[in-house]
Enzyme design. Structure first.
Site, PDB file in Angstrom:
ATOM      1  N   GLU A   1      14.570  -2.744 -19.590  1.00 47.91           N
ATOM      2  CA  GLU A   1      14.260  -4.163 -19.740  1.00 47.91           C
ATOM      3  C   GLU A   1      13.646  -4.435 -21.102  1.00 47.91           C
ATOM      4  O   GLU A   1      12.902  -3.620 -21.628  1.00 47.91           O
ATOM      5  CB  GLU A   1      13.229  -4.648 -18.689  1.00 47.91           C
TER       6      GLU A   1
ATOM      7  N   TRP B   1       4.196 -14.476 -19.977  1.00 46.38           N
ATOM      8  CA  TRP B   1       2.884 -14.149 -19.401  1.00 46.38           C
ATOM      9  C   TRP B   1       1.843 -13.830 -20.468  1.00 46.38           C
ATOM     10  O   TRP B   1       0.695 -13.536 -20.145  1.00 46.38           O
ATOM     11  CB  TRP B   1       3.027 -12.991 -18.415  1.00 46.38           C
TER      12      TRP B   1
ATOM     13  N   GLU C   1       8.977  -1.251 -11.421  1.00 45.69           N
ATOM     14  CA  GLU C   1       7.690  -1.179 -12.117  1.00 45.69           C
ATOM     15  C   GLU C   1       6.538  -0.797 -11.197  1.00 45.69           C
ATOM     16  O   GLU C   1       5.544  -1.520 -11.078  1.00 45.69           O
ATOM     17  CB  GLU C   1       7.394  -2.518 -12.812  1.00 45.69           C
TER      18      GLU C   1
ATOM     19  N   CYS D   1       0.855  -1.190   0.000  1.00 46.53           N
ATOM     20  CA  CYS D   1       0.000   0.000   0.000  1.00 46.53           C
ATOM     21  C   CYS D   1       0.890   1.240   0.000  1.00 46.53           C
ATOM     22  O   CYS D   1       1.765   1.379   0.854  1.00 46.53           O
ATOM     23  CB  CYS D   1      -0.869  -0.005   1.248  1.00 46.53           C
TER      24      CYS D   1
ATOM     25  N   LYS E   1       9.879 -18.443 -14.688  1.00 46.09           N
ATOM     26  CA  LYS E   1      10.946 -19.377 -15.063  1.00 46.09           C
ATOM     27  C   LYS E   1      10.971 -19.662 -16.553  1.00 46.09           C
ATOM     28  O   LYS E   1      11.975 -20.135 -17.069  1.00 46.09           O
ATOM     29  CB  LYS E   1      10.867 -20.677 -14.252  1.00 46.09           C
ATOM     30  N   TYR E   2       9.866 -19.390 -17.255  1.00 44.06           N
ATOM     31  CA  TYR E   2       9.887 -19.593 -18.705  1.00 44.06           C
ATOM     32  C   TYR E   2      10.012 -18.281 -19.474  1.00 44.06           C
ATOM     33  O   TYR E   2       9.757 -18.224 -20.671  1.00 44.06           O
ATOM     34  CB  TYR E   2       8.650 -20.394 -19.151  1.00 44.06           C
TER      35      TYR E   2
END
Lengths: 672, 672, 672
Positions: free
Chosen positions: A308, A316, A151, A116, A357-358
């Site tokens: 990045e 995702w 982010e 918060c 992890k992927y």
């Protein structure tokens, strides 16, 4: 500003989290990274729980080791403060740190982006950690930048936020009467008599969908408040660092056109802008370019850091397709073409567990140097090394400004009516894409910008005209500029209250039109208009407008329906300039043709003429001007150059002015 | 009854909220409204917070001023009680006034329709406000009606409601055993031993979707309870007003076929029915007409008030298209054609803020009289003035009744099986539309109605036959009436318990059929049957029935599948009448043909024969009979009249019986 | 084991709930059921509230009567413990029995499957009830089985579950460090220092969708914990029964491929497996067969009980179509063909109220024996009676094993990336269906199974290789078996941590390939490969693999995209066997062709060769071998038999080896 002196080239590297794997692997990491030309690593992004195992203990031993290793290996560091996710023990001991979501549910420990922004616990311990990090690592001169949290985003509707919102409102409105007026609470008997009667607007109060509210004013202020609250978290950490290291270069990684945070306000507090570029697989190159230009724009045109991007694949998306060969390199140079002075990845090595992890990495689970991805990264590393300082610290010169505003974005998309299909970004992209695909450099600027340096200023759906910002337009046009705006503009002031006596409100005299009504067309329904002998579709919204001094620019107005004949495109001569109004939305062909005409009229030149799918931008400074040419096509493309040029990357020289680019290939050209 | 003596013409006006803008504007309002022929304004709809700034203070000064101004300007008033949204301070001080939603979440202050109907605070202060208003404004003889609250609706699942539900149940069932029997709680071991064990049925208890419950009986009773609870709020305010002004005409604005409230029960408590007509842009005119006829039907055929409609545009639809020129006038007359004796709008002037600022109004944000919308309103105002009393207080005469029932609606749509596509309104509309498009006047009546005045009674999907309501049908048919019903009828009694020993249960002897099974067809799957030599599709549900005295009316039964040959349409001669059964759903062509035949057989005449898209209705009283002819088409249409007639609006006379209507035009004809 | 000696034939009957209707009806029930050949009833499934009207009272009088009646009528009983839904009074008095849902909402009384598996109240009183039932009815020798609770399932996230989860974790991991390692909590700074910091993973903590989590390890363990918790409820009741009746046959009705419960762990605790078969109308017969084979597989190949199926229609599907004539019989025999030794229905008589009143039953609401459904049930009853013991206690012999694993299912579908379209069951069905449609018997076995009895073992998407299960594969192949697996295999170990150094991890040496990358293809996007001269599509995922000893089995690898030429199908000769790898998903034609080749190569014979839509299976024991032939087509079908055979049902003899099956007909053949 990006600390060029410390880096001396395009910083190349990215997120590195060795604390997530055994030390045996670290040496291998160092070899592989250095083999790929990596020179800069972002450390310590998610280590809070490890650095502070309980309320009174701090343990930097592991980070010390990592810092040492990285320094020994000659790498630069972007040091993060680790406050993007709080420790589990803290959530258990101090539940005030946990958010309440839009549905009003108190969250429990989990995920990230989980603190918060008005939690006393979070503010206390995040700032303390930043300070301790600064104190401990101040002597590391390989630290090139400080990376606060990660982010930033999300939202909270807890009691602490509700209380802070009331304080924020009291500062803004001073009296409850001004607040009632600003929110038009006479409507539906919402009059507040006391600040404490105000509640956070969510699904339990004013909202009936995420983007649909019964009181636009309240919801709008809550968005501003949340953006400010989260910014406050950043500022407090930044200040703690600067207290210790006054000349630290401090940033946080932004996310392009991210709706919840007003990045124009954020960039003012950052030493340089940095951002994370994760386009979807279907994104057109102009969409990606738009984000780059926006990130350059919030920073006032300064170069920014690409903090990045994935070297190969995301994890995702619904379908996580591989970045095709050459695409990572192409997108890296595209970032540079639009203002980036770094090329950074998430991440250096794939984690062994949890939800990322992927996600792609320079070093794969296989831990080998003979992967396609590693080879591509290494090749780019070599190229960037060979470029040295030659691309750094240049500026993009543009005659065209697109006005962009988060308040306007929020206002348009909270609006109840006229059409759910009206999305601010989509409308901005219609204009941007038409310009970008013709290789016009474009600046994206805030609505409080002095436009005097530009020849053309475009404000797509300039719905909300705050304060006296209309004077900036008025002055710009009077002095000879061309201004262009659209339907649903000039409707409200800063509190989303309608500017009375005729749309487009404060812009009405500049545009010379009165919009009597607006017709919303269902998806698939179209009207038409004719421009320069060609028929174009009209859709989304159709303004029914009357000329009040403006001239009709289309030929004969709408071609159908009961408002057949009413103008769809108008031009008003105002002072030494012109103000254009597009009363409806149209297709790509129209925006291309119309903007090409306008640029021609205004004497604006494209960077280069190229075949479709080949992008060209320019950056320049006192040392010269570079033209980036990027072939986004799957096939090779031929480009004619206006003069003999040399490619910085390969050293090749194009005497005859003929350049053949392979599929996905890039050239950085300078005149010879 | 609508207080005709006080108005003397079609009341013309609507919601007027001057408390939402500065007084400077009020004089302009008066001029513009009067210029548009507006004579009646609905005041004070959302002013509770302003009238009662805190628990002990009432402040009527602003309303006094408005009332004075309106009276001075010769306008009639429909005075609202302002209890459609409670004040923020009240929500803060007395949270019992806030609702708990279907998900079990306690709401916070916001929006409207926000008061728990069983909140002691709400009941106390809403009633007190109504009383105070009555006391203060009783002497205003320009008040033509009292408008309690606003668009009652929604639902609550709080503890107070749960407790009130138990009281309601105890009154209804007397013993816990009767309740267990009524709800069939032996199923899934739900037996209750104490009233306090009963909980409100929502997503936390019996429901797994909004319309899907594990215990139909419980959910059905909760719907009844909520409808009654909210009605109780209305009744208490009404009583408070009548205590002060015994002859006050009291109403509240209903919403057509609004599922949550059983308006048959409501209308009994209202001096006249009033309702708000907001059709979607795609609505067929028959759908709108259905709502009008329903609103007339709940009031026992009495004329009703059209309380709200938009003069131009809504703001809450996904795509808010403008009402095309002439459409507002057409829909106003359509309301009158079906029983309305008022034409009222929401709203007189557009608000400057909040979620309805883009909803249409007589006076736009521009504040001008030269807008299209204002001109159309003014033109209609003139026409209505010229009509005077001539259209008022007439009745619709119909030989056809469609039985409609909220309990049946709830029951059908709570049903687990046979098909999710079975929607009560859709089925009702199949019949209504076929009749309406052939210009048959139709009454929509409750299931406890004595049908002796009708020649044809239709009960689409008469699933739930409550108490002895079957006797009304039996008597009607025996005495010569034609009764028509469909698949999935006669299945359950009032508690949704199956009537055993063969479907259609209590209606079985009347219909002379036994339905053994019902087959649900997926969307897109069809069977077929032949009627009068033509093939029609069968879909949705197909009953597998056996004739028990009835005759097959189709030719050869279903044409496919394993029940090929079983009858799809049957007729049973019963007493002096006939009972028809449609065992499946079919297309528009079938309903048109079948109902045309039936009407012919029953000697029922249409109001007029017209081309497609031209609607005709009639209203009559001791002074004569008027035929409304409404051209819903985009083109002009020719209508043959059976005799010379005159148009009340224009005074035109059609001697030769030939009438040409312009697109969207309307005639009100009387014989000469 | 199913207690054959007590039944002596295929048990035929199902759920019977006479406590839901008046006693007058009971006698009629007995007549009708006996008339239909029903010999076994499942009693007492939902009577807890009736058996225990308050905390201290138990009342078995009604059940006594029912038990007596049933015994008198010569029926067998499957006696349920009634704990599938708790009493309302208990929920009111002990709210700990109520669940907290995935959204974190505490539920109230309602529905069924409503008890928290870690509720002290539930555990205490459910076990006590089971014990009391055992004590009271132990002497009834017509009880053939005990049916604990009903269709266990669902989930809970309450505090009691959270605490029990921590205990479960501590038992599993011993130290908090092992837990941190297993869950890779270094990622996103999730390190736990104390067990109490762990919270249940749901929408308030780690999840952002039901199937999407930020920490796969946590969510996976919570699934395991929930499956174990619920199993614990079963075990405790079972133990209470066995304490009283040591040789009781105890079961609970499972639900086929039900994701939340790891039935391999459950079956170990059951005396025989029983399950409820409710295929959707669209289900291919192979899908239904898959569930049967899975239920046989979890029980180690033992025959199982078909505990429920609908005789005619379901009520909870969107469209509840009737089971066509013959289908109920066909599906009953299909169950037997795959290992069922009972044919049971839900339900004997339709209830009069609540949500299952439109679910099919042997006795309809009409209460008649002349319905289609009753007649079909009675006919099957006769047939089963005539079969006597001849079909019982046989085993299915198969050369093919499909490896199936709940952990793998959970792991795959929690995975963030590579594709949301990857569904474990779908992938298993590709292989199963291709085999089933060619009439190969298939065993579905756990991943810890010794495969030595098989010739072919298939592990579709063998993502998670737990512990040393790879050795079972290694041994199997070395000894001459053929092993087949696919893309996204061998990726992680039991905690969803990646097996490093190259996919497919532990299976890499067996398969002889290294998978460098995986490309996810959007829905509709396809690549291609060629196998035996035919082109097949490649979709979903495409592995980019390198041969490390394996040979390419397709011709030329992928036909498109940048990985054109990389192998799509490989074979590795390993020991005496072969290991096959399918790098992508393809269509039915491919799986059919490929598996036919493989079976041929391995010397595996189908049960019978049949036309499409005709299924054949075999079961055998020391007394012989039966071949079930089932015609799922709407038309008759001709089958050639390899030898003269006789049909057990009709006694017909097929000397010439030619058999004609009517639509939906079945034969049970033995050689003569």
């Amino acid at each position: 500003m990006i600390p060029y002196e410390k880096i001396g080239k395009v910083a190349y590297g990215g997120d590195y989290n060795p604390e997530q794997w055994p030390k045996e692997v670290w040496r291998e990491d160092m070899e592989l990274l250095s083999g790929a030309g990596i020179d800069t690593v972002t450390l310590n992004v998610f280590s809070w729980a490890s650095l502070q195992p309980n309320e009174t203990t701090y343990d930097f031993s592991r980070l010390d080791e990592i810092m040492e290793m990285v320094r020994e290996n000659g790498m630069k560091v972007c040091l993060a403060t680790s406050t993007g996710a709080h420790p589990a023990w803290m959530a258990k001991k101090y539940p005030d740190i946990l958010r309440v979501d839009f549905e009003g549910r108190k969250r429990k420990f989990g995920a990230r982006h989980n603190s918060c922004p008005n939690s006393p616990t979070y503010l206390k311990y995040s700032v303390l950690l930043a300070k301790k990090l600064a104190q401990r690592y101040r002597m590391y001169d390989n630290i090139v930048a400080w990376h606060v949290s990660n982010e930033y985003g999300g939202e909270c509707y807890c009691e602490n936020c509700e209380k802070a919102f009331r304080v924020w409102l009291r500062e803004k409105y001073q009296t409850i009467d001004s607040l009632n007026e600003a929110w038009d609470t006479a409507f539906w008997g919402h009059t507040f008599y006391d600040w404490d009667e105000v509640v956070a607007p969510n699904m339990l109060s004013e909202h009936f969908e995420e983007n649909r509210t019964t009181f636009q004013g309240i919801s709008l202020d809550y968005r501003r408040f949340l953006s400010d609250s989260i910014l406050n978290c950043y500022k407090k950490e930044r200040d703690a660092i600067k207290e210790v290291i006054p000349d630290a270069a401090v940033t946080t990684n932004l996310m392009g056109a991210y709706k919840p945070l007003d990045y124009f306000r954020w960039a003012k507090e950052m030493d340089f802008v940095s951002w994370d570029n994760y386009p979807s697989n279907e994104a057109h190159y102009a969409q990606i370019a738009f984000n780059h230009d926006l990130m350059r724009g919030i920073g006032g045109g300064e170069p920014f850091a690409l903090m990045e991007q994935t070297p190969s694949v995301t994890n995702w998306l619904p379908y996580n397709a591989l970045k095709r060969p050459g695409v990572m390199r192409l997108l890296s140079y595209q970032a540079m073409a639009h203002g980036a002075d770094t090329v950074m990845f998430f991440q250096m090595r794939r984690s062994v567990g949890a939800c990322e992890k992927y996600h792609g990495a320079v070093i794969d689970h296989a831990g080998r140097a003979d992967t396609r991805v590693y080879r591509e990264v290494a090749k780019l590393g070599e190229e960037l090394k060979s470029l040295g300082t030659r691309t750094l610290s240049m500026r993009t010169k543009s005659d065209i400004a697109i006005l962009f505003d988060w308040d306007n974005w929020w206002g348009i998309e909270y609006s109840a009516g006229p059409s759910v299909d009206l999305r601010y970004l989509d409308e901005c992209l219609r204009f941007y894409k038409a310009l970008r695909c013709q290789n016009f450099n474009v600046d994206i600027v805030g609505v409080d910008t002095d436009l005097s340096g530009y020849k053309l200023a475009i404000a797509p759906v300039y719905y909300m005209v705050k304060g006296e910002n209309d004077h900036l337009i008025r002055k710009f046009v009077k002095e000879g500029g061309a201004f262009l705006t659209t339907f649903f503009s000039g409707i409200v002031q800063e509190n989303d209250l309608v500017t009375l006596f005729g749309y487009p409100g404060k812009l009405r005299d500049i545009l010379g039109v009165w919009v009597e009504e607006e017709d919303a067309l269902e998806k698939g329904v179209e009207n038409e208009f004719i421009y320069r002998g060609k028929k174009y579709p009209a859709f989304l919204l159709c303004d029914l407008l009357h000329l009040e001094g403006a001239k009709e620019e289309d030929e004969g107005g709408y071609q159908k329906d009961f408002y057949k004949g009413m103008p769809a495109v108008t031009r008003n001569d105002f002072g030494n300039g012109q103000a254009y109004y597009l009363a409806t939305a149209s297709n790509e062909a129209f925006y291309s043709a119309f903007l090409a005409d306008l640029c021609k009229k205004q004497g604006i030149e494209p960077v280069l003429e190229t075949p479709a799918g080949v992008e060209a931008t320019s950056r320049e400074n006192e040392n010269g001007r570079l033209i980036y040419v990027l072939n986004h096509n799957q096939q090779e493309a031929k480009v004619s150059l206006p003069a003999p040029m040399r490619d910085l990357i390969t050293g090749e020289v194009y005497e005859g002015g003929k350049l053949v680019l392979g599929a996905k290939d890039v050239k950085i050209l300078e005149r010879i």
